[in-house]
Motif scaffolding. Structure first.
Motif, PDB file in Angstrom:
ATOM      1  N   ILE A  34      -4.554  22.315  32.793  1.00 58.88           N
ATOM      2  CA  ILE A  34      -3.355  22.032  33.578  1.00 58.88           C
ATOM      3  C   ILE A  34      -2.838  20.628  33.304  1.00 58.88           C
ATOM      4  O   ILE A  34      -1.629  20.423  33.134  1.00 58.88           O
ATOM      5  N   ILE A  35      -3.746  19.641  33.240  1.00 58.34           N
ATOM      6  CA  ILE A  35      -3.279  18.271  33.016  1.00 58.34           C
ATOM      7  C   ILE A  35      -2.926  18.033  31.543  1.00 58.34           C
ATOM      8  O   ILE A  35      -2.033  17.247  31.227  1.00 58.34           O
ATOM      9  N   ALA A  36      -3.621  18.739  30.630  1.00 53.92           N
ATOM     10  CA  ALA A  36      -3.352  18.570  29.199  1.00 53.92           C
ATOM     11  C   ALA A  36      -2.025  19.212  28.794  1.00 53.92           C
ATOM     12  O   ALA A  36      -1.507  18.927  27.715  1.00 53.92           O
ATOM     13  N   LYS A  37      -1.469  20.030  29.664  1.00 52.82           N
ATOM     14  CA  LYS A  37      -0.202  20.697  29.359  1.00 52.82           C
ATOM     15  C   LYS A  37       0.918  19.691  29.142  1.00 52.82           C
ATOM     16  O   LYS A  37       1.841  19.928  28.360  1.00 52.82           O
ATOM     17  N   TYR A  38       0.830  18.547  29.814  1.00 51.63           N
ATOM     18  CA  TYR A  38       1.904  17.555  29.738  1.00 51.63           C
ATOM     19  C   TYR A  38       1.543  16.354  28.858  1.00 51.63           C
ATOM     20  O   TYR A  38       2.321  15.958  28.003  1.00 51.63           O
ATOM     21  N   LYS A 189       0.424  14.261  38.638  1.00 51.18           N
ATOM     22  CA  LYS A 189       0.798  15.167  39.717  1.00 51.18           C
ATOM     23  C   LYS A 189      -0.080  16.409  39.714  1.00 51.18           C
ATOM     24  O   LYS A 189      -0.557  16.855  40.767  1.00 51.18           O
ATOM     25  N   ASN A 190      -0.332  16.983  38.537  1.00 47.05           N
ATOM     26  CA  ASN A 190      -1.188  18.167  38.442  1.00 47.05           C
ATOM     27  C   ASN A 190      -2.641  17.841  38.729  1.00 47.05           C
ATOM     28  O   ASN A 190      -3.403  18.703  39.198  1.00 47.05           O
ATOM     29  N   MET A 191      -3.048  16.615  38.456  1.00 43.07           N
ATOM     30  CA  MET A 191      -4.433  16.204  38.703  1.00 43.07           C
ATOM     31  C   MET A 191      -4.718  16.044  40.196  1.00 43.07           C
ATOM     32  O   MET A 191      -5.863  16.127  40.625  1.00 43.07           O
ATOM     33  N   MET A 192      -3.680  15.832  40.984  1.00 40.17           N
ATOM     34  CA  MET A 192      -3.868  15.568  42.410  1.00 40.17           C
ATOM     35  C   MET A 192      -4.552  16.721  43.137  1.00 40.17           C
ATOM     36  O   MET A 192      -5.276  16.506  44.107  1.00 40.17           O
ATOM     37  N   LEU A 193      -4.348  17.957  42.682  1.00 43.95           N
ATOM     38  CA  LEU A 193      -4.989  19.100  43.325  1.00 43.95           C
ATOM     39  C   LEU A 193      -6.505  18.957  43.305  1.00 43.95           C
ATOM     40  O   LEU A 193      -7.185  19.300  44.275  1.00 43.95           O
ATOM     41  N   SER A 194      -7.042  18.419  42.201  1.00 42.17           N
ATOM     42  CA  SER A 194      -8.487  18.265  42.085  1.00 42.17           C
ATOM     43  C   SER A 194      -9.025  17.140  42.966  1.00 42.17           C
ATOM     44  O   SER A 194     -10.208  17.140  43.315  1.00 42.17           O
ATOM     45  N   ILE A 336       2.277  21.249  47.463  1.00 42.25           N
ATOM     46  CA  ILE A 336       2.243  20.872  48.876  1.00 42.25           C
ATOM     47  C   ILE A 336       1.291  19.695  49.089  1.00 42.25           C
ATOM     48  O   ILE A 336       1.611  18.735  49.805  1.00 42.25           O
ATOM     49  N   GLY A 337       0.110  19.760  48.469  1.00 44.25           N
ATOM     50  CA  GLY A 337      -0.853  18.662  48.593  1.00 44.25           C
ATOM     51  C   GLY A 337      -0.321  17.363  48.019  1.00 44.25           C
ATOM     52  O   GLY A 337      -0.526  16.279  48.583  1.00 44.25           O
ATOM     53  N   PHE A 338       0.371  17.462  46.888  1.00 36.90           N
ATOM     54  CA  PHE A 338       0.919  16.266  46.253  1.00 36.90           C
ATOM     55  C   PHE A 338       1.989  15.623  47.130  1.00 36.90           C
ATOM     56  O   PHE A 338       1.974  14.410  47.362  1.00 36.90           O
ATOM     57  N   TYR A 339       2.912  16.443  47.628  1.00 39.92           N
ATOM     58  CA  TYR A 339       3.984  15.885  48.454  1.00 39.92           C
ATOM     59  C   TYR A 339       3.469  15.438  49.815  1.00 39.92           C
ATOM     60  O   TYR A 339       4.034  14.518  50.427  1.00 39.92           O
TER      61      TYR A 339
END
Length: 372
Positions: A34-38, A189-194, A336-339
């Motif tokens: 997910i994070i490597a996608k960007y 932003k994608n890393m925040m879920l973890s 949702i978690g990020f925001y």
């Protein structure tokens, strides 16, 4: 803030296990893709940025709790009034419920894909939710004990990362700093879920003995989480090519799959099975937080709110019956978690700071008028 009897309180150092057990869960099994996608192989930088950002948010949370009375339900009503405060309370209840459903359903999917493809979702969900009911209904100290063992027992699994070192090529990480700032921010932003899970301290803060002293342990927990994620990220990027990583949903499990010992043919089966000890604290603490806030808001016994929350979790897990729906659930939870992290916590911090400043000015003006 509702006064909690000392017999129900836990020591400040146990905050380390409460926060770390909630941060490390099902996300560690496949966040790399997910994070490597960007940001590609430079995404390890986003792991560091997200870790630093979470430290700032933890500091903000403790400022709010230390100066607002320690009870998030009371803080909401004090800062925003009864009506808006209850809206915030409902949002917190739904958020922790969503978090627990995301963790549970994603782990069930891992079990179905890697071990038992024909096993019904509701059967695994019922087992986990019965365990959750037993733990949560036994009180917060029992929840803390589960979180403690959920950190200590599976800790040896990290040593498995040594085995794939024979097949790693750290030259994959070069060249460094080859992506744009925008790519790093999207990866962060994608890393925040973890990293999510630290916000549970908003709810269990009143159950900590000498709660102000626990802040350093919250930061230690985040540092330990950061070290684990950074280590796994670097090993994964050195192990997989970018094409392989883009197609691999659970990169960590794929690395563990190559571990070979004389008495076990598929070590990934053991890894997935033991990982339930990591997932259970994730679910129990989130469910406890959701049912606890509902209890304080509705002024009823937590036993009743717990049953309702568990029933909703079970029904939702059954409805999420495709990979597309599960992936969409993870995406929405991440957003949702990020925001929540970048808006809700700073709003609480700013409102508490302004309120404290106004009270201080009011006290100074009263003191000056009385002296005159």
């Amino acid at each position: 803030m509702q006064k909690i009897k000392e017999v129900f309180l836990v020591s400040p150092f146990l905050v380390f296990f409460l926060i770390h057990s909630e941060q490390v869960g099902v996300g560690v099994l496949g966040y790399q893709r997910i994070i490597a996608k960007y940001a590609g192989y430079d995404s390890w930088i986003s792991v560091i940025i997200a870790g630093i950002f979470v430290h700032i948010l933890i500091w903000m949370i403790y400022y709010v709790l230390d100066n607002g009375g320690g009870d998030i339900v009371t803080i909401h009503k004090t800062l925003f009034g009864g009506f808006i405060g209850n809206i915030f309370n409902i949002a917190i209840i739904l958020y922790f419920l969503l978090w627990s459903i995301t963790v549970l359903r994603t782990y069930i999917e891992v079990i179905q894909v890697w071990m038992f493809p024909t096993l019904n979702t509701w059967k695994i969900a019922v087992v986990f939710l019965i365990l959750t009911y037993y733990v949560v209904s036994s009180g917060f100290r029992t929840v803390t004990g589960v979180c403690f063992f959920g950190v200590v027992i599976p800790l040896g699994l990290i040593a498995l990362l040594v085995y794939p070192l024979h097949f790693t090529h750290f030259s994959n990480l070069l060249p460094l700093f080859d992506e744009s700032l925008k790519d790093y921010l999207f990866a962060t932003k994608n890393m925040m879920l973890s990293y999510l899970g630290f916000e549970t301290v908003l709810v269990f803060y009143p159950f900590i003995k000498n709660a102000k002293k626990s802040q350093k342990f919250a930061h230690y927990a985040n540092i330990f989480t950061f070290m684990i994620y950074l280590l796994i990220t670097l090993f994964s990027f050195a192990f997989f090519s970018q094409e392989q990583l883009a197609r691999n949903i659970w990169a960590t499990l794929s690395m563990v799959k190559i571990v070979q010992v004389s008495f076990v043919e598929r070590f990934d089966y053991i890894f997935v099975s033991v990982w339930c000890l990591v997932i259970l604290p994730n679910i129990t603490l989130a469910i406890w937080c959701s049912s606890r806030v509902a209890k304080l808001m509705l002024n009823v016994r937590q036993h009743y709110t717990l049953i309702v929350v568990l029933a909703i979790a079970l029904f939702t897990c059954i409805l999420l019956n495709t990979r597309f729906k599960i992936n969409m659930l993870n995406n929405y939870t991440n957003k949702i978690g990020f925001y929540l992290a970048i808006s809700y916590i700073p709003i609480l911090f700013i409102a508490t700071f302004i309120r404290k400043l106004m009270k201080k000015k009011g006290a100074n003006s009263e003191q000056s008028s009385s002296s005159s």
